[in-house]
Motif scaffolding. Sequence first.
Motif, PDB file in Angstrom:
ATOM      1  N   GLY A 222       0.818  -1.203   0.000  1.00 49.18           N
ATOM      2  CA  GLY A 222       0.000   0.000   0.000  1.00 49.18           C
ATOM      3  C   GLY A 222       0.852   1.254   0.000  1.00 49.18           C
ATOM      4  N   LEU A 223       0.228   2.366   0.336  1.00 45.58           N
ATOM      5  CA  LEU A 223       0.908   3.659   0.307  1.00 45.58           C
ATOM      6  C   LEU A 223       1.147   4.249   1.690  1.00 45.58           C
ATOM      7  N   VAL A 224       0.333   3.848   2.665  1.00 40.53           N
ATOM      8  CA  VAL A 224       0.397   4.453   3.996  1.00 40.53           C
ATOM      9  C   VAL A 224       0.856   3.408   5.002  1.00 40.53           C
ATOM     10  N   TYR A 225       2.078   3.509   5.417  1.00 38.71           N
ATOM     11  CA  TYR A 225       2.638   2.653   6.461  1.00 38.71           C
ATOM     12  C   TYR A 225       4.001   3.216   6.836  1.00 38.71           C
ATOM     13  N   ASN A 226       4.537   2.755   7.927  1.00 37.10           N
ATOM     14  CA  ASN A 226       5.843   3.223   8.382  1.00 37.10           C
ATOM     15  C   ASN A 226       6.921   2.760   7.402  1.00 37.10           C
ATOM     16  N   GLY A 227       7.596   3.722   6.781  1.00 37.73           N
ATOM     17  CA  GLY A 227       8.584   3.413   5.758  1.00 37.73           C
ATOM     18  C   GLY A 227       8.024   3.457   4.361  1.00 37.73           C
ATOM     19  N   GLY A 228       6.730   3.757   4.227  1.00 32.93           N
ATOM     20  CA  GLY A 228       6.101   3.831   2.919  1.00 32.93           C
ATOM     21  C   GLY A 228       6.144   5.231   2.342  1.00 32.93           C
ATOM     22  N   PRO A 229       5.538   5.424   1.179  1.00 36.35           N
ATOM     23  CA  PRO A 229       5.568   6.744   0.527  1.00 36.35           C
ATOM     24  C   PRO A 229       4.999   7.865   1.395  1.00 36.35           C
ATOM     25  N   ALA A 230       3.892   7.604   2.086  1.00 40.01           N
ATOM     26  CA  ALA A 230       3.279   8.659   2.898  1.00 40.01           C
ATOM     27  C   ALA A 230       4.132   9.029   4.101  1.00 40.01           C
ATOM     28  N   SER A 231       4.957   8.105   4.577  1.00 33.67           N
ATOM     29  CA  SER A 231       5.775   8.390   5.762  1.00 33.67           C
ATOM     30  C   SER A 231       6.929   9.339   5.459  1.00 33.67           C
ATOM     31  N   ILE A 232       7.125   9.667   4.190  1.00 33.64           N
ATOM     32  CA  ILE A 232       8.093  10.717   3.853  1.00 33.64           C
ATOM     33  C   ILE A 232       7.640  12.048   4.442  1.00 33.64           C
ATOM     34  N   LEU A 233       6.326  12.240   4.489  1.00 32.08           N
ATOM     35  CA  LEU A 233       5.774  13.524   4.913  1.00 32.08           C
ATOM     36  C   LEU A 233       5.414  13.568   6.389  1.00 32.08           C
ATOM     37  N   CYS A 234       4.901  12.494   6.949  1.00 35.09           N
ATOM     38  CA  CYS A 234       4.447  12.509   8.337  1.00 35.09           C
ATOM     39  C   CYS A 234       4.666  11.136   8.967  1.00 35.09           C
ATOM     40  N   THR A 235       4.411  11.062  10.259  1.00 38.30           N
ATOM     41  CA  THR A 235       4.757   9.869  11.029  1.00 38.30           C
ATOM     42  C   THR A 235       3.612   8.861  11.046  1.00 38.30           C
ATOM     43  N   PHE A 236       3.992   7.589  10.974  1.00 38.89           N
ATOM     44  CA  PHE A 236       3.044   6.487  11.136  1.00 38.89           C
ATOM     45  C   PHE A 236       3.691   5.428  12.020  1.00 38.89           C
ATOM     46  N   PRO A 237       2.904   4.755  12.856  1.00 39.94           N
ATOM     47  CA  PRO A 237       3.486   3.722  13.721  1.00 39.94           C
ATOM     48  C   PRO A 237       3.926   2.501  12.927  1.00 39.94           C
ATOM     49  N   GLY A 238       4.836   1.746  13.520  1.00 36.28           N
ATOM     50  CA  GLY A 238       5.326   0.539  12.875  1.00 36.28           C
ATOM     51  C   GLY A 238       4.281  -0.563  12.855  1.00 36.28           C
ATOM     52  N   ALA A 239       4.615  -1.631  12.161  1.00 35.01           N
ATOM     53  CA  ALA A 239       3.663  -2.732  11.985  1.00 35.01           C
ATOM     54  C   ALA A 239       3.282  -3.375  13.308  1.00 35.01           C
ATOM     55  N   THR A 240       4.194  -3.389  14.269  1.00 36.29           N
ATOM     56  CA  THR A 240       3.923  -4.040  15.557  1.00 36.29           C
ATOM     57  C   THR A 240       3.495  -3.058  16.643  1.00 36.29           C
ATOM     58  N   ASP A 295      12.478   5.722  15.683  1.00 31.92           N
ATOM     59  CA  ASP A 295      12.146   4.336  15.345  1.00 31.92           C
ATOM     60  C   ASP A 295      10.832   3.882  15.980  1.00 31.92           C
ATOM     61  N   ILE A 296      10.423   4.561  17.063  1.00 32.27           N
ATOM     62  CA  ILE A 296       9.171   4.166  17.714  1.00 32.27           C
ATOM     63  C   ILE A 296       8.107   5.251  17.561  1.00 32.27           C
ATOM     64  N   SER A 297       8.227   6.053  16.511  1.00 26.91           N
ATOM     65  CA  SER A 297       7.178   6.981  16.072  1.00 26.91           C
ATOM     66  C   SER A 297       7.002   8.182  16.998  1.00 26.91           C
ATOM     67  N   ILE A 298       7.531   9.317  16.558  1.00 24.73           N
ATOM     68  CA  ILE A 298       7.320  10.583  17.257  1.00 24.73           C
ATOM     69  C   ILE A 298       6.981  11.655  16.232  1.00 24.73           C
ATOM     70  N   SER A 299       6.296  12.704  16.709  1.00 21.26           N
ATOM     71  CA  SER A 299       5.891  13.796  15.828  1.00 21.26           C
ATOM     72  C   SER A 299       6.545  15.117  16.235  1.00 21.26           C
ATOM     73  N   THR A 300       6.428  15.493  17.504  1.00 21.01           N
ATOM     74  CA  THR A 300       7.075  16.644  18.164  1.00 21.01           C
ATOM     75  C   THR A 300       6.474  18.008  17.845  1.00 21.01           C
ATOM     76  N   ASN A 301       5.574  18.128  16.869  1.00 27.03           N
ATOM     77  CA  ASN A 301       5.080  19.459  16.513  1.00 27.03           C
ATOM     78  C   ASN A 301       3.748  19.325  15.785  1.00 27.03           C
ATOM     79  N   LEU A 302       2.716  19.954  16.334  1.00 28.58           N
ATOM     80  CA  LEU A 302       1.381  19.903  15.729  1.00 28.58           C
ATOM     81  C   LEU A 302       1.399  20.433  14.298  1.00 28.58           C
ATOM     82  N   ALA A 303       2.012  21.594  14.092  1.00 23.48           N
ATOM     83  CA  ALA A 303       2.011  22.213  12.765  1.00 23.48           C
ATOM     84  C   ALA A 303       2.781  21.361  11.766  1.00 23.48           C
ATOM     85  N   ARG A 304       3.933  20.871  12.180  1.00 24.82           N
ATOM     86  CA  ARG A 304       4.730  20.043  11.277  1.00 24.82           C
ATOM     87  C   ARG A 304       3.961  18.805  10.841  1.00 24.82           C
ATOM     88  N   ASP A 305       3.258  18.172  11.779  1.00 30.55           N
ATOM     89  CA  ASP A 305       2.561  16.934  11.443  1.00 30.55           C
ATOM     90  C   ASP A 305       1.262  17.195  10.684  1.00 30.55           C
TER      91      ASP A 305
END
Length: 395
Positions: A222-240, A295-305
């Motif tokens: 797919g397109l949306v997952y950790n390490g996928g195309p969408a994760s270039i722009l924002c954070t997604f949790p890992g498969a586990t 590696d365990i998914s962080i965002s740190t900024n509302l505007a950035r995410d």
Amino acid sequence: MSLLLQDATSSIPREKRTLREKSMIAADDVDLSWPPSAPKVSCNADPSFNMTDTSHIERLHTYDLELGATEAVQKHISRQVVATKPVSQRKLDFEHSRPRWLREMAAEATGVFFYVYPGIAATATFILNEANPAFGSLFQVGWAFAFGIAFAIITCASTSGGHFNPAITICFAIWQGFPWKKVPYYIFAQIFGAFLAALLLMGQYHEQISAFSAASVASGKGLVYNGGPASILCTFPGATQNNLGYLFMNEWFVDSFIGIVIWACLDPANPFVSPAGAPFVIGLAYANMIWGYADISISTNLARDLGTRMVAAIFFGREAFTYKNYSWIAILVNVPATIFATAFYEMLMRDSLKKIGGGHAQHEDGEEGLHRHLTKTMSVMENGTTAVTKGKEGL
């Protein structure tokens, strides 16, 4: 002629004779006949004689260049200096006519753009070239965000105050008297800056991201997952990573760490961080958290995410907001975590008296209020000096 020169200079000590007088004495040895005779050159000249040796030349010990050489050097230097153009009244009138709110919004949007743009570009390089580590690493991503934050503060903070984070804007309103009426449009500008950064990156990396997306879909990921195309722009949790409470606490502690560092850097009573060094210290705080916890998914900024997640939703679908119900953690947790961090600093670490003493603030009741406080906590002497009283505060 020799006798005249000798009489004129014989009474002057050798060490005090000027260069002109020495040349007059030496003139006796010059052949003044006309036409001058050809110089006699000996073929048996001393081979050790060096024509470039100038040690025999005696100079005046004034430690100055000759006048002509000095003028030449000064003219050469002055030609390299560009004179400052006078500021015209027309320019002053134009700058005065600009709305203050527009300048502040532009500065906040630009600052977030400067912060997000290099960070997600480094992330794109890292993800798109995962098989070739020469093109990127998590270490590179951390430094990209760190320098992006430093450049954002250096470039735009003098205009808007350099918030670049909705949580920081809200904390300024709570603790530092920032006008609440400005909070909404500051937050809007910050989100808009991140949105523009993500949109521009998608345009610049369009071919690479399109190819990567096609390969990802073909592999069934797919397109949306950790390490996928969408994760270039924002954070997604890992498969586990399915425990939202675990993800919540990760985000909370990371954002609290960054919030305390930011508030310490902004404390004028803190002698360990200069205004010039604060941008880089704050940037390094972000980089440290990226290196340790990305590696365990962080965002740190509302505007950035949120700004980049909206672009991800445009290009990769609404799953950018619904994937594992994680988006609300990435978007919202930063705000209460930063409020908690700044409250911790304000209540336990802030020294407002030192802040007043350094001239960075004043008592709300002026000098009278400060004197009243010092009288209550210290013994104020007649000459105006103070001495700490021995009481419970001094134990």
